[in-house]
Structure formats: structure tokens, C-alpha cells
Design a protein around this motif. Structure first.
Motif, PDB file in Angstrom:
ATOM      1  N   UNK A   3       0.856 -31.265  12.745  1.00 12.68           N
ATOM      2  CA  UNK A   3       0.409 -30.690  11.480  1.00 12.68           C
ATOM      3  C   UNK A   3       0.171 -31.805  10.466  1.00 12.68           C
ATOM      4  N   UNK A   4      -0.920 -31.732   9.730  1.00  9.59           N
ATOM      5  CA  UNK A   4      -1.207 -32.751   8.722  1.00  9.59           C
ATOM      6  C   UNK A   4      -0.258 -32.611   7.545  1.00  9.59           C
ATOM      7  N   UNK A   5       0.060 -33.748   6.924  1.00 11.67           N
ATOM      8  CA  UNK A   5       1.071 -33.788   5.878  1.00 11.67           C
ATOM      9  C   UNK A   5       0.488 -34.322   4.569  1.00 11.67           C
ATOM     10  N   UNK A   6       0.868 -33.672   3.479  1.00 14.93           N
ATOM     11  CA  UNK A   6       0.478 -34.101   2.137  1.00 14.93           C
ATOM     12  C   UNK A   6       1.749 -34.328   1.327  1.00 14.93           C
ATOM     13  N   UNK A  22       3.402 -24.965  -7.366  1.00 15.59           N
ATOM     14  CA  UNK A  22       2.062 -24.548  -6.954  1.00 15.59           C
ATOM     15  C   UNK A  22       1.687 -25.217  -5.636  1.00 15.59           C
ATOM     16  N   UNK A  23       1.915 -26.524  -5.562  1.00 18.03           N
ATOM     17  CA  UNK A  23       1.466 -27.297  -4.408  1.00 18.03           C
ATOM     18  C   UNK A  23       2.077 -26.799  -3.101  1.00 18.03           C
ATOM     19  N   UNK A  24       3.383 -26.523  -3.089  1.00 16.31           N
ATOM     20  CA  UNK A  24       4.059 -26.150  -1.841  1.00 16.31           C
ATOM     21  C   UNK A  24       3.464 -24.894  -1.206  1.00 16.31           C
ATOM     22  N   UNK A  25       3.342 -23.775  -1.940  1.00 19.51           N
ATOM     23  CA  UNK A  25       2.767 -22.583  -1.295  1.00 19.51           C
ATOM     24  C   UNK A  25       1.294 -22.735  -0.943  1.00 19.51           C
ATOM     25  N   UNK A  26       0.537 -23.464  -1.750  1.00 17.18           N
ATOM     26  CA  UNK A  26      -0.891 -23.652  -1.452  1.00 17.18           C
ATOM     27  C   UNK A  26      -1.067 -24.474  -0.185  1.00 17.18           C
ATOM     28  N   UNK A  27      -0.371 -25.592  -0.099  1.00 18.35           N
ATOM     29  CA  UNK A  27      -0.496 -26.469   1.072  1.00 18.35           C
ATOM     30  C   UNK A  27      -0.047 -25.740   2.333  1.00 18.35           C
ATOM     31  N   UNK A  28       1.045 -24.989   2.229  1.00 14.96           N
ATOM     32  CA  UNK A  28       1.547 -24.237   3.385  1.00 14.96           C
ATOM     33  C   UNK A  28       0.551 -23.161   3.806  1.00 14.96           C
ATOM     34  N   UNK A  29       0.018 -22.425   2.838  1.00 15.33           N
ATOM     35  CA  UNK A  29      -0.940 -21.361   3.139  1.00 15.33           C
ATOM     36  C   UNK A  29      -2.184 -21.911   3.823  1.00 15.33           C
ATOM     37  N   UNK A  30      -2.597 -23.100   3.438  1.00 18.63           N
ATOM     38  CA  UNK A  30      -3.797 -23.698   4.011  1.00 18.63           C
ATOM     39  C   UNK A  30      -3.504 -24.486   5.288  1.00 18.63           C
ATOM     40  N   UNK A  31      -2.314 -24.308   5.828  1.00 17.75           N
ATOM     41  CA  UNK A  31      -2.035 -24.779   7.167  1.00 17.75           C
ATOM     42  C   UNK A  31      -1.552 -26.201   7.307  1.00 17.75           C
ATOM     43  N   UNK A 232      -8.137 -31.832   5.494  1.00 18.96           N
ATOM     44  CA  UNK A 232      -8.691 -31.140   6.661  1.00 18.96           C
ATOM     45  C   UNK A 232      -9.943 -31.832   7.197  1.00 18.96           C
ATOM     46  N   UNK A 233     -10.483 -32.799   6.440  1.00 18.50           N
ATOM     47  CA  UNK A 233     -11.631 -33.560   6.915  1.00 18.50           C
ATOM     48  C   UNK A 233     -12.960 -33.169   6.315  1.00 18.50           C
ATOM     49  N   UNK A 234     -12.961 -32.267   5.332  1.00 21.70           N
ATOM     50  CA  UNK A 234     -14.213 -31.878   4.682  1.00 21.70           C
ATOM     51  C   UNK A 234     -14.684 -32.979   3.736  1.00 21.70           C
ATOM     52  N   UNK A 235     -15.994 -33.028   3.494  1.00 26.77           N
ATOM     53  CA  UNK A 235     -16.499 -34.035   2.574  1.00 26.77           C
ATOM     54  C   UNK A 235     -16.180 -33.626   1.137  1.00 26.77           C
ATOM     55  N   UNK A 267      -3.696 -15.105  -0.519  1.00 32.58           N
ATOM     56  CA  UNK A 267      -4.532 -14.612   0.576  1.00 32.58           C
ATOM     57  C   UNK A 267      -6.031 -14.817   0.301  1.00 32.58           C
ATOM     58  N   UNK A 268      -6.360 -15.131  -0.953  1.00 30.74           N
ATOM     59  CA  UNK A 268      -7.761 -15.302  -1.324  1.00 30.74           C
ATOM     60  C   UNK A 268      -8.235 -16.740  -1.217  1.00 30.74           C
ATOM     61  N   UNK A 269      -7.330 -17.649  -0.881  1.00 28.92           N
ATOM     62  CA  UNK A 269      -7.736 -19.027  -0.684  1.00 28.92           C
ATOM     63  C   UNK A 269      -8.649 -19.133   0.532  1.00 28.92           C
ATOM     64  N   UNK A 270      -9.712 -19.871   0.392  1.00 28.61           N
ATOM     65  CA  UNK A 270     -10.653 -20.059   1.494  1.00 28.61           C
ATOM     66  C   UNK A 270     -10.060 -21.000   2.531  1.00 28.61           C
ATOM     67  N   UNK A 271     -10.010 -20.559   3.784  1.00 31.19           N
ATOM     68  CA  UNK A 271      -9.438 -21.386   4.845  1.00 31.19           C
ATOM     69  C   UNK A 271     -10.213 -22.695   4.979  1.00 31.19           C
ATOM     70  N   UNK A 272      -9.482 -23.781   5.159  1.00 31.46           N
ATOM     71  CA  UNK A 272     -10.132 -25.089   5.278  1.00 31.46           C
ATOM     72  C   UNK A 272      -9.955 -25.720   6.650  1.00 31.46           C
ATOM     73  N   UNK A 273      -9.131 -25.099   7.519  1.00 31.70           N
ATOM     74  CA  UNK A 273      -8.953 -25.654   8.858  1.00 31.70           C
ATOM     75  C   UNK A 273      -8.554 -24.550   9.828  1.00 31.70           C
TER      76      UNK A 273
END
Length: 273
Positions: A3-6, A22-31, A232-235, A267-273
Motif C-alpha cells: 500500500x502506498x504511504x503518505x 481531515x488527512x487521515x480519513x481522506x487518505x484511508x478512503x482513497x486507498x 496514485x500516479x496521476x498527472x 463516499x463522494x470522493x472520486x476514486x484515484x486508484x
């Protein structure tokens, strides 16, 4: 694949949503896996009208950062983001840790959210402003100030998108390591407000209706989403568009003028990976 780490270094509150809360739940939700270091711990952010808690102990804060090198954690960290500093002295050990990390991860991005103030009001001591400008900004690859913070760091008056673009280009010229300035909440006349991405090659602008009142945590939210999309590797263009769009959607769906309705909208965050 691991798993990638921030690594996120910023404030934490027990109640509400700013900084690492804010960061912890967002980063976790986005995988991805959030690694958290708190610069200050409070019952709630100052917008609630009561201050309970305070900055991290400087000796312990420095020891935690130093231990990341000792424990050989740094090579595993994909990207780093920093936000609110509880004490100007925190910039020194952060600087040393990031330098060590950059020797281990040449592909890593350091995203600086210079949480200094908003709406003409400074949240921190002047020494923190100086440390952000002189110590951390030269290390950063991406910086995400709001309108007030961009003016503060470039010592310029910003009234509109043109002013913000000019200030961002100045910041890029003065900081050779910097790849992009993503400035948020820029006044834009009849269009409302804009988020802008400025690089040495282009300028992108996204426009939104202006809310009657600001809400705490919006900038922290945008920066966390941005960090995830980049990790996640997006530009940068895709990451900026997703972070700006999703952050504003959640802000708009937050009835409170004090906090974003984060858990109601994860749940409305757009999946990035």
C-alpha cells in the motif's frame, strides 16, 4: 503490491475536521496508508471559540522525526505533506527529515500547505511565516496557499486571479525546486472564486460560486485529495482538477460555517486508484 504511504505532518483536533483529522480519513478512503505526525493537538479548532490543548513538545517532536530515519521508514514513504505548524521551531527538524527522505526517494513529492491565515487574519506568529518562507518553501515541489497566504509568502497584494498568477510565477522563479503553485479561494469578480494551478509552462483556472461564509478545513481537504491523486500516479492536471472539484463539492454540501461535513461525504470522493 505494498500500500502506498503518505506522511502528513500537521495539526490534529479531537472534534471537527482540520489538519490530520481531515488527512487521515481522506487518505484511508482513497486507498492509501496515512502516516501521521501532529504538530499541535487541540480539542477543536479555534473557530469554535475555545482553546484547549497546545503544540507538540519540541523534544518529542524532533525525536519522532529523527526516528523515521533510524527505523528505515523513509524509503517506504511515497509522498510527504505538511500543514499547520504549532511552533516555528518545528520547521528545522521537518527540514532535516525531508532532506534525508529526498536522498532516499528521488521520485517523492513534498507538498507544502502553508497554513498561516485567511481573510486578512494571521493564525500564527510571524516567526512561523518566516520559517515557512525561508526553510520549508525552498524544499517544496508543490505549494497550496489560499489567497491571503500567497500574498503573505510573496509579500504582494492579491485582489484577483491576475494578481495571484503573477505572485505564483514570482514564487516559482524564487524557488527552483518548486514545480507548481496551486492557489485556492482567489477572488474572481462576478465569477465568484477560483482555484488556480500555475506552473512554469501553463496556468489552469477552475471557477466556483462564492459561499456567504468560509468553512474551516477546506484547504486541508483539497491538499489531502491532491496528495492522494499524485501518489496514485496521476498527472498534476488530473490531480488538481479532482482535488478542486471534490473539495468544493464537499464544502458546498456542508451546512456548517465552522466545519466541513467530512464523514457524510467521504463516499463522494472520486476514486484515484
Amino acid at each position: 503490491m505494498p500500500m502506498k504511504q503518505i506522511l502528513s505532518i500537521q495539526s490534529a483536533v479531537t472534534y471537527g475536521f482540520v489538519g490530520n483529522s481531515v488527512a487521515a480519513p481522506v487518505i484511508t478512503t482513497l486507498g492509501m496508508q496515512p502516516l501521521l505526525i501532529d504538530t499541535i493537538s487541540l480539542a477543536a479548532h479555534p473557530g469554535y471559540g475555545a482553546i484547549a490543548g497546545g503544540p507538540a513538545n519540541q523534544t518529542q517532536f524532533s525525536a519522532i522525526l529523527e526516528a523515521l530515519t533510524t527505523l528505515r521508514v523513509l524509503p517506504q514513504i511515497n509522498n510527504i505533506m505538511t500543514g499547520y505548524l504549532g511552533d516555528a521551531r518545528q520547521a528545522g527538524p521537518i527540514y532535516s527529515m525531508i532532506q534525508n527522505w529526498q536522498t532516499e526517494r528521488h521520485d517523492g513529492l513534498y507538498i507544502l500547505d502553508p497554513v498561516l491565515g485567511d481573510g486578512g487574519r494571521l493564525y500564527v506568529e510571524n516567526a512561523v511565516v518566516d520559517q515557512i518562507r525561508q526553510t520549508l518553501l525552498p524544499l517544496a515541489h508543490i505549494v497550496t496557499p489560499n489567497q491571503f497566504e500567497l500574498g503573505l509568502l510573496t509579500e504582494s497584494q492579491i485582489n484577483n486571479v491576475h494578481d495571484a498568477t503573477k505572485a505564483a510565477k514570482t514564487m516559482l522563479q524564487q524557488n527552483l525546486n518548486l514545480q507548481a503553485v496551486i492557489a485556492t479561494g482567489i477572488e474572481n469578480g462576478e465569477l465568484g472564486i477560483s482555484d488556480i494551478k500555475v506552473t512554469r509552462l501553463d496556468v489552469n483556472t477552475l471557477d466556483y460560486a462564492k459561499r456567504p461564509h468560509g468553512v474551516a478545513g477546506g484547504g486541508d481537504l483539497l491538499t489531502a485529495i491532491l496528495a492522494c491523486w499524485l501518489t496514485a500516479g496521476h498527472d498534476l492536471n488530473a490531480a488538481f482538477a479532482a482535488a478542486s472539484r471534490d473539495a468544493h463539492r464537499i464544502i458546498e454540501d456542508s451546512a456548517s460555517t465552522i466545519d466541513i461535513a467530512l464523514f457524510d461525504n467521504l463516499h463522494r470522493l472520486t476514486a484515484c486508484c
